[in-house]
Design an enzyme around this catalytic site. Sequence first.
Site, short mmCIF file in Angstrom:
data_model
loop_
_atom_site.label_atom_id
_atom_site.label_comp_id
_atom_site.label_asym_id
_atom_site.label_seq_id
_atom_site.Cartn_x
_atom_site.Cartn_y
_atom_site.Cartn_z
N ASP A 188 32.68 -13.27 33.65
CA ASP A 188 32.88 -12.36 32.51
C ASP A 188 33.71 -11.16 32.95
OD1 ASP A 188 31.42 -14.02 30.90
OD2 ASP A 188 29.67 -12.70 30.73
N ASP A 190 33.56 -8.12 32.04
CA ASP A 190 32.88 -6.82 32.07
C ASP A 190 31.85 -6.69 33.20
OD1 ASP A 190 31.07 -8.61 31.09
OD2 ASP A 190 30.50 -7.45 29.31
N TRP A 251 29.20 -15.34 19.54
CA TRP A 251 28.32 -14.96 20.65
C TRP A 251 26.94 -15.58 20.48
CZ3 TRP A 251 23.74 -12.31 21.37
CH2 TRP A 251 23.48 -11.86 22.67
N GLU A 254 25.62 -19.90 24.34
CA GLU A 254 26.53 -20.75 25.10
C GLU A 254 26.15 -20.82 26.58
OE1 GLU A 254 28.27 -16.62 25.29
OE2 GLU A 254 27.34 -17.88 23.78
N ASP A 255 25.60 -19.71 27.13
CA ASP A 255 25.16 -19.74 28.53
C ASP A 255 23.86 -20.53 28.68
OD1 ASP A 255 27.35 -18.16 29.23
OD2 ASP A 255 26.26 -16.30 28.88
N MET A 282 27.61 -3.67 34.75
CA MET A 282 28.18 -4.12 33.48
C MET A 282 28.87 -2.94 32.81
SD MET A 282 26.37 -5.80 30.08
CE MET A 282 26.17 -7.43 30.80
N HIS A 285 30.25 -1.71 26.34
CA HIS A 285 31.24 -2.00 25.30
C HIS A 285 30.52 -2.37 24.02
CE1 HIS A 285 30.55 -6.41 25.52
NE2 HIS A 285 30.30 -6.15 26.78
N ARG A 287 30.32 -4.80 20.51
CA ARG A 287 30.59 -6.21 20.20
C ARG A 287 32.00 -6.35 19.65
NH1 ARG A 287 28.45 -9.59 22.45
NH2 ARG A 287 26.35 -8.90 21.89
#
Length: 354
Positions: A188, A190, A251, A254-255, A282, A285, A287
């Site tokens: 990722d 971030d 979002w 998916e993980d 992290m 941020h 969405r």
Amino acid sequence: MARKNHLHHHHFHLHQSQTDLALPAFHPHLWRSRRRLWRSRPFLVLLAAASALCYVHFAAAPRLQADCPAVSPLLVGPRLANLSAPLATLEKTSNRSALSLSPGGVYRPPDCRPRHRTAIVVPYRKRLTHLRALLDHLHPFLQRQQLHYGIYLVEQWGNGTFNKGRLYNAGAREALRDEKWSCIIFHDVDLLPEDDRNTYACNTGSPMHLSVAIDKFAYRLYYKGAFGGVVAVTPDQFRKMNGFSNQFWGWGQEDDNLWQSRVFLAGMEPVRPPEAIARYKMIKHERDPGNERNPHNVELLKRTKLDWDSDGLNSVTHKLLSKERRRLYTHLMVDVGEKPHQEKGKQEKTTTSM
């Protein structure tokens, strides 16, 4: 006796005649001709070319290198990611790294033969601040580990709904066309690693979840089945679990699809490094537009056992719009298509084939 002397005399004349036949080759006139030849421009050009070839073959040939140490002597251990200082621009980061990187953000240790060949695949869209922080932090982090690595930034074209799984599948496929990488790390944009003892390499026996302890979750594993953020798999492991699902738009889940279903269904069990070194910062941020939570993904997760072997790396469809080897990374602009219309109670079906 006379006959013996006669034979000896005859042998002498024969030897002398043979010598006489060879004398013209050493005649002074011919020596002068050869000296003129040696001093001529074509001969000197040929002599210089031959000398250059000899230098390239012998003097400039690469020396055989020893393997890099199992534990790099360049590691510094824990180092908090400092985001309070002004971030370097991509141009400044590029200038600092230009001497050590090949085009496409590829690095090889100069003094030893690397033990690991790692491709880092980063899904991306409109996160320039995060990208600057990641590249500024990740390049020195990876170089201290003495890896042979390359960074692939996979950008989704357009403003449609984000699909990280398709970007990961497309990025891995393109990376493996470039080199025979021994490890693929899905990363990722971030997340910044904070301890270089957390080696960006693969476990040949099991997929690895590297981002175990994130500051947002008080440096603790946020739930037992977590398998997102930063994940390391060998190419064989990635093919065995058929990559990521292509059906998770937006979002959410998916993980979980990767850990709770695909890895286990493929007969593998993930492993994690200790929380003490698998620490990440992290970047805060909001969405992203086009990456809103998708409640439909919860239903898709339940179907994984039914379609994981037909929905994934073997069925991804994407269009590679451009591939550019920039100084800090290889940029892939990818069209992953549009999110299909999803009627209530109706599941999306995979209709494409590789």
